[in-house]
Each structure stands twice: as structure tokens, then as C-alpha cells.
Design a protein around this motif. Structure first.
Motif, PDB file in Angstrom:
ATOM      1  N   PRO A  16       0.697  -1.163  -0.101  1.00  0.00           N
ATOM      2  CA  PRO A  16      -0.015  -0.097  -0.180  1.00  0.00           C
ATOM      3  C   PRO A  16       0.769   1.276  -0.105  1.00  0.00           C
ATOM      4  O   PRO A  16       0.430   2.432  -0.639  1.00  0.00           O
ATOM      5  N   ARG A  17       2.232   1.307   0.426  1.00  0.00           N
ATOM      6  CA  ARG A  17       2.923   2.394   0.480  1.00  0.00           C
ATOM      7  C   ARG A  17       3.913   2.636  -0.714  1.00  0.00           C
ATOM      8  O   ARG A  17       4.356   3.839  -0.807  1.00  0.00           O
ATOM      9  N   TYR A  18       3.791   1.450  -1.711  1.00  0.00           N
ATOM     10  CA  TYR A  18       4.529   1.711  -2.846  1.00  0.00           C
ATOM     11  C   TYR A  18       4.121   2.939  -3.827  1.00  0.00           C
ATOM     12  O   TYR A  18       5.081   3.487  -4.145  1.00  0.00           O
ATOM     13  N   PRO A  19       2.849   3.290  -4.113  1.00  0.00           N
ATOM     14  CA  PRO A  19       2.718   4.605  -4.699  1.00  0.00           C
ATOM     15  C   PRO A  19       3.037   5.832  -4.135  1.00  0.00           C
ATOM     16  O   PRO A  19       3.626   6.664  -4.741  1.00  0.00           O
ATOM     17  N   TYR A  20       3.244   5.812  -2.795  1.00  0.00           N
ATOM     18  CA  TYR A  20       3.630   7.088  -1.988  1.00  0.00           C
ATOM     19  C   TYR A  20       5.098   7.144  -2.230  1.00  0.00           C
ATOM     20  O   TYR A  20       5.789   8.297  -2.578  1.00  0.00           O
ATOM     21  N   VAL A  21       5.961   6.107  -2.078  1.00  0.00           N
ATOM     22  CA  VAL A  21       7.303   6.103  -2.195  1.00  0.00           C
ATOM     23  C   VAL A  21       7.845   6.563  -3.600  1.00  0.00           C
ATOM     24  O   VAL A  21       8.604   7.491  -3.725  1.00  0.00           O
ATOM     25  N   THR A  22       7.118   5.862  -4.462  1.00  0.00           N
ATOM     26  CA  THR A  22       7.523   6.288  -5.818  1.00  0.00           C
ATOM     27  C   THR A  22       7.197   7.499  -6.123  1.00  0.00           C
ATOM     28  O   THR A  22       8.022   8.039  -6.994  1.00  0.00           O
ATOM     29  N   GLY A  23       6.077   7.892  -5.921  1.00  0.00           N
ATOM     30  CA  GLY A  23       5.548   9.409  -5.952  1.00  0.00           C
ATOM     31  C   GLY A  23       6.532  10.368  -5.480  1.00  0.00           C
ATOM     32  O   GLY A  23       6.770  11.378  -5.948  1.00  0.00           O
ATOM     33  N   VAL A  24       7.125  10.147  -4.278  1.00  0.00           N
ATOM     34  CA  VAL A  24       7.804  11.109  -3.691  1.00  0.00           C
ATOM     35  C   VAL A  24       9.336  11.247  -4.334  1.00  0.00           C
ATOM     36  O   VAL A  24       9.792  12.269  -4.395  1.00  0.00           O
ATOM     37  N   LEU A  25       9.797  10.007  -4.827  1.00  0.00           N
ATOM     38  CA  LEU A  25      10.837   9.887  -5.259  1.00  0.00           C
ATOM     39  C   LEU A  25      10.681  10.792  -6.660  1.00  0.00           C
ATOM     40  O   LEU A  25      11.734  11.532  -7.126  1.00  0.00           O
ATOM     41  N   LEU A  26       9.681  10.481  -7.382  1.00  0.00           N
ATOM     42  CA  LEU A  26       9.353  11.167  -8.543  1.00  0.00           C
ATOM     43  C   LEU A  26       9.359  12.927  -8.248  1.00  0.00           C
ATOM     44  O   LEU A  26       9.976  13.686  -9.157  1.00  0.00           O
ATOM     45  N   PHE A  78       5.771  22.346 -24.407  1.00  0.00           N
ATOM     46  CA  PHE A  78       6.256  23.805 -24.096  1.00  0.00           C
ATOM     47  C   PHE A  78       7.686  23.493 -23.724  1.00  0.00           C
ATOM     48  O   PHE A  78       8.518  24.721 -23.757  1.00  0.00           O
ATOM     49  N   ARG A  79       8.201  22.465 -23.416  1.00  0.00           N
ATOM     50  CA  ARG A  79       9.666  22.259 -23.116  1.00  0.00           C
ATOM     51  C   ARG A  79       9.918  20.918 -24.021  1.00  0.00           C
ATOM     52  O   ARG A  79       9.951  19.809 -23.464  1.00  0.00           O
ATOM     53  N   PRO A  80      10.586  21.008 -25.202  1.00  0.00           N
ATOM     54  CA  PRO A  80      11.176  20.086 -26.108  1.00  0.00           C
ATOM     55  C   PRO A  80      12.089  19.103 -25.426  1.00  0.00           C
ATOM     56  O   PRO A  80      12.234  18.012 -25.716  1.00  0.00           O
ATOM     57  N   GLU A  81      13.105  19.862 -24.712  1.00  0.00           N
ATOM     58  CA  GLU A  81      13.857  19.304 -23.729  1.00  0.00           C
ATOM     59  C   GLU A  81      13.290  18.395 -22.608  1.00  0.00           C
ATOM     60  O   GLU A  81      13.157  18.694 -21.515  1.00  0.00           O
ATOM     61  N   LEU A  82      12.797  17.397 -22.971  1.00  0.00           N
ATOM     62  CA  LEU A  82      11.860  16.364 -22.135  1.00  0.00           C
ATOM     63  C   LEU A  82      12.389  16.154 -20.843  1.00  0.00           C
ATOM     64  O   LEU A  82      13.510  15.503 -20.887  1.00  0.00           O
ATOM     65  N   LEU A  83      11.790  16.343 -19.719  1.00  0.00           N
ATOM     66  CA  LEU A  83      12.341  16.241 -18.653  1.00  0.00           C
ATOM     67  C   LEU A  83      12.177  14.765 -18.240  1.00  0.00           C
ATOM     68  O   LEU A  83      11.144  14.200 -18.574  1.00  0.00           O
ATOM     69  N   MET A  84      13.096  14.240 -17.345  1.00  0.00           N
ATOM     70  CA  MET A  84      13.053  12.791 -17.204  1.00  0.00           C
ATOM     71  C   MET A  84      12.072  12.391 -16.405  1.00  0.00           C
ATOM     72  O   MET A  84      11.335  11.551 -16.283  1.00  0.00           O
ATOM     73  N   ALA A  85      11.711  13.280 -15.250  1.00  0.00           N
ATOM     74  CA  ALA A  85      10.404  12.988 -14.289  1.00  0.00           C
ATOM     75  C   ALA A  85       9.180  13.099 -15.029  1.00  0.00           C
ATOM     76  O   ALA A  85       8.464  12.329 -14.898  1.00  0.00           O
ATOM     77  N   VAL A  86       8.934  13.975 -16.170  1.00  0.00           N
ATOM     78  CA  VAL A  86       7.884  14.020 -16.883  1.00  0.00           C
ATOM     79  C   VAL A  86       7.758  12.717 -17.761  1.00  0.00           C
ATOM     80  O   VAL A  86       6.656  12.289 -17.815  1.00  0.00           O
ATOM     81  N   ALA A  87       8.993  12.421 -18.323  1.00  0.00           N
ATOM     82  CA  ALA A  87       8.899  10.830 -19.217  1.00  0.00           C
ATOM     83  C   ALA A  87       8.347   9.786 -18.198  1.00  0.00           C
ATOM     84  O   ALA A  87       7.500   9.183 -18.547  1.00  0.00           O
ATOM     85  N   VAL A  88       8.884   9.919 -17.243  1.00  0.00           N
ATOM     86  CA  VAL A  88       8.715   8.431 -16.276  1.00  0.00           C
ATOM     87  C   VAL A  88       7.224   8.673 -15.579  1.00  0.00           C
ATOM     88  O   VAL A  88       6.541   7.792 -15.917  1.00  0.00           O
ATOM     89  N   ALA A  89       6.671   9.928 -15.411  1.00  0.00           N
ATOM     90  CA  ALA A  89       5.540  10.056 -14.901  1.00  0.00           C
ATOM     91  C   ALA A  89       4.410   9.883 -15.859  1.00  0.00           C
ATOM     92  O   ALA A  89       3.152   9.271 -15.496  1.00  0.00           O
ATOM     93  N   GLY A  90       4.554  10.343 -17.373  1.00  0.00           N
ATOM     94  CA  GLY A  90       3.734   9.883 -18.074  1.00  0.00           C
ATOM     95  C   GLY A  90       3.532   8.602 -18.286  1.00  0.00           C
ATOM     96  O   GLY A  90       2.515   7.809 -18.705  1.00  0.00           O
ATOM     97  N   VAL A  91       4.691   7.602 -18.544  1.00  0.00           N
ATOM     98  CA  VAL A  91       4.495   6.146 -18.494  1.00  0.00           C
ATOM     99  C   VAL A  91       4.012   5.627 -17.474  1.00  0.00           C
ATOM    100  O   VAL A  91       2.973   4.901 -17.435  1.00  0.00           O
TER     101      VAL A  91
END
Length: 413
Positions: A16-26, A78-91
């Protein structure tokens, strides 16, 4: 009707804590990228929280992925230099939508690819693809095609949705197998309980039939052996005898039905039913097979015990010894019969290894059969580990005076 297994957030195979841990890291990754790149674009900073923050609650509410994926595409626009956090979050957002089937996989893939094409078109319209090589989205020689971005995003969308749907299908299949297994086990237990009740009824039929026949004979003979019997009393005895004979007929009919329900082709041979006096032969048979057993008694045995009670006590001891031979070969068995004023207590303990944890009833239907016999007499039966050192313990309390009444109400109701 079997319900389709649900893969709502409660079925997610994670802590149950997995989403919170990964979310905080992101969130930490996004903050680090913003500070490192010194991003000041208001649009990029405004869309970034909608990309990473909803993922904290994706297990509880997977539909938040409908906010994450568009926000990630908008941030990338708006930012073609894709942020790693945005790419991971989108996936992660796309995976969540597909895993929980918020949208059909085909519709979800089509929507995500369409969004990718729109972002690609926005980059083309804003001059991101400058063949002079000035755009950080291209190599120094400007060799990338306009459609490479859309192709890469489409491949990522299809792969993410396909993997998520495969995991969902596997989880559904596993849950369906477990549900079918539970239903099969429950059906087998119900069938075994019905067979056990039929076996008990067949065993005790002779006992009840004998008692009823004695009533019929005594009532019939009373009209001839009792002098100066008044006509009303004579008619009453005749009615008692007639009712007893009718009861005997119904008992025979019930026994034939039980044979038919149990699938018996030939009637079982009529044998004398065992009593507590038969325990010596049972224990001797156990010893002849290499087992060790001792029998102790406490209290004073009543001169007369209900035959149904003696048969039940005998069968409980018999089943306990069978289990000891099967699961604790060579173990010493101690049997204690305690005669009280209104109850017979039966205690059978062995010094074997004891039952495996969580597998008390997994070996068959013997224990349920013992409980069934005790319950039909209005008694109780418990079984389990004998103690921390191992062993197995069976304890039963059988009421002396309620035996016949409980049997009649339980089996022949």
C-alpha cells in the motif's frame, strides 16, 4: 453466477505504501531537474505538479491517470527538452490507466498516440525542428525526421499499454483460477458433509429403529398383559403401537433414500454398531499396526448410555487414531474418557509433529466428519495443535441426556 474478478486498486499486487514512495521520489527528481536546468517558464512550472502529484494516489484512484498523461504531453509541448521526471510520470500514468482498464486498451492507445501527434505538430509549428541544428531536440547535423518524435512516442504508448494489459490479463486469470479452486473445494466439502450425514444416519438407523420397535412391542403387549385395562386405555396403547409401526416404515423409507442419494448400488450389510466396549478391539488393532496407544478413564461410567452417544464416541476415537497413523506414524496416542453427570468428554492427543501451519483441514474430510457427529448429538468438538512442542489434540464433549433427541432433530428433520 460467478462475478468477473475486479482489478480495482485493492487488487494491485503492491505494498500500500509503494505509490507514495515512488511518487515522492518522482517529485524529488522533478524538483532537482527544475533547479539544475533553472527552468523559469510559467507554463512548464504550472503543468509539472499535475504530472507528478496525482501519482501519489494512483492506486486509490487510477482515473487520475487521465490528468497525468495530458499534463505530461502539455509539459513536453512547451519544453521539448523532455524532463526525465515528466517522461517517467507519463509512462506511469499511462500504465495505471491500462492496468485498471479505465479505458479500453485500443481507445487508450489511440488517444495517447493522437496526443503525441498533436504535440509533434505543435513542435513543428513553433519551429522546434530547425534544420540549422539550433534546436536541442535535434542533433548538430539536423538529421532527424519531423516524424521521429511521434514514432518514438507511439512505440512507447503501445508498449506501455500492451505490458499493462498483459499483467492485467495474467492477474485476472490467476484470480479466476483461485475463485474456481475455492468453489470446487467448497462444493467438495458440501458433498462430503452430505455423505457424512448419510453415513451417520445409516449407522444409527438400527439404533433408532430398535428403540421404536421396542415401543411398538411394549404398547401392543400391554393390551394383553395388563388386567382390567379400560377400553380408552386399550385404544391409547393401540394408537401408540400403530404410530410406532408407522415410524418404523418411515425410517426404512428414509434409509432407502439415503442409500440412493449416496449412490450406493447395494445396501450396506447390517452389522452390530460398535460401542464403548468395542474400544479395546480398536486399540488392539492400532497396536498391531505398530502404533502406541493408551486408554484412561475418569469418573464413573453410567450403567446405561445412549447407543448413539457410544457410537459417536467410538467413531471419534477411530478417526483420531486413523489420522495419527496417517500423519504421525509412530507417535504415541493418549486417550482420556471422562464421565461426568451429564456429559462424556473425549480427549485424544498424540506427540507427533502436529499439523502444518494453516493446513489443519487440508488433508481430507475426517475432522469435519467428527464435528458433524458431535454436532448431531448437540455436542461440540475442537481440534488443533496439542501445544508449542507439537502434537495434535482432539477434544469432544457429548451430552448424555440430549443424545437421542439431538440425533432425531439433526438427522431426521
Amino acid at each position: 453466477m460467478r462475478q468477473k474478478p475486479s482489478l480495482r486498486p485493492t487488487a494491485w499486487p503492491r505494498s500500500p505504501r509503494y505509490p507514495y514512495v515512488t511518487g515522492v521520489l518522482l517529485i524529488l527528481l522533478a524538483a532537482a531537474e527544475v533547479l539544475h536546468a533553472r527552468i523559469t517558464s510559467t507554463t512548464v512550472l504550472a503543468t509539472l505538479p499535475f504530472v507528478v502529484l496525482p501519482l501519489l494516489w494512483r492506486q486509490r484512484e487510477p482515473r487520475l491517470g487521465l490528468l497525468v498523461v495530458p499534463a505530461a504531453l502539455l509539459n513536453f509541448l512547451f519544453r521539448p527538452e523532455l524532463l526525465m521526471a515528466v517522461a517517467v510520470a507519463g509512462v506511469m500514468g499511462l500504465y495505471t490507466l491500462a492496468r485498471h482498464r479505465v479505458l479500453h486498451p485500443a481507445l487508450l492507445s489511440a488517444a495517447a498516440i493522437t496526443g503525441s501527434l498533436l504535440v509533434n505538430a505543435g513542435h513543428v509549428a513553433t519551429g522546434v525542428y530547425d534544420l540549422g541544428g539550433r534546436s536541442p531536440a535535434l542533433g548538430a547535423d539536423g538529421s532527424l525526421s519531423y516524424f521521429t518524435e511521434s514514432f518514438v512516442l507511439a512505440v512507447g504508448v503501445v508498449a506501455t499499454v500492451g505490458i499493462a494489459d498483459a499483467f492485467r490479463s495474467r492477474e485476472e486469470s490467476r484470480q479466476a483460477r483461485e475463485t474456481a479452486q475455492r468453489e470446487l473445494i467448497a462444493m467438495e466439502r458440501r458433498h462430503a458433509a452430505a455423505q457424512e450425514r448419510a453415513a451417520i444416519a445409516r449407522e444409527l438407523h438400527d439404533i433408532v429403529a430398535h428403540s421404536v420397535s421396542v415401543i411398538a412391542v411394549q404398547a401392543e403387549s400391554a393390551t394383553y398383559t395388563t388386567p382390567d385395562l379400560s377400553p380408552p386405555a386399550r385404544d391409547g396403547f393401540q394408537q401408540i403401537a400403530s404410530s410406532a409401526r408407522s415410524a418404523l416404515t418411515e425410517l426404512r423409507q428414509l434409509l432407502s433414500v439415503l442409500h440412493a442419494d449416496a449412490g450406493a448400488e447395494d445396501p450396506a450389510p447390517v452389522l452390530p454398531q460398535p460401542t464403548l466396549d468395542s474400544l479395546d478391539d480398536l486399540l488392539e488393532a492400532h497396536r498391531s499396526g505398530g502404533g502406541q496407544v493408551t486408554l484412561r478413564t475418569e469418573g464413573t461410567r453410567p450403567p446405561v448410555l445412549p447407543p448413539s452417544l457410544e457410537l459417536t464416541a467410538y467413531r471419534i476415537v477411530q478417526e483420531a487414531l486413523t489420522n495419527a497413523r496417517r500423519h504421525a506414524r509412530g507417535a504415541a496416542v493418549d486417550i482420556l474418557l471422562t464421565y461426568e453427570e451429564d456429559e462424556l468428554r473425549v480427549r485424544i492427543a498424540d506427540d507427533g509433529p502436529g499439523p502444518p501451519k494453516g493446513q489443519l483441514d487440508s488433508g481430507g474430510h475426517g475432522l469435519s466428519g467428527m464435528r458433524e457427529r458431535a454436532t448431531l448429538l448437540g455436542g461440540r468438538l475442537t481440534c488443533g495443535p496439542a501445544g508449542p512442542g507439537g502434537g495434535f489434540l482432539v477434544e469432544a464433549g457429548l451430552p448424555v441426556r440430549a443424545g437421542a433427541k439431538s440425533f432425531a432433530e439433526g438427522v431426521y428433520e
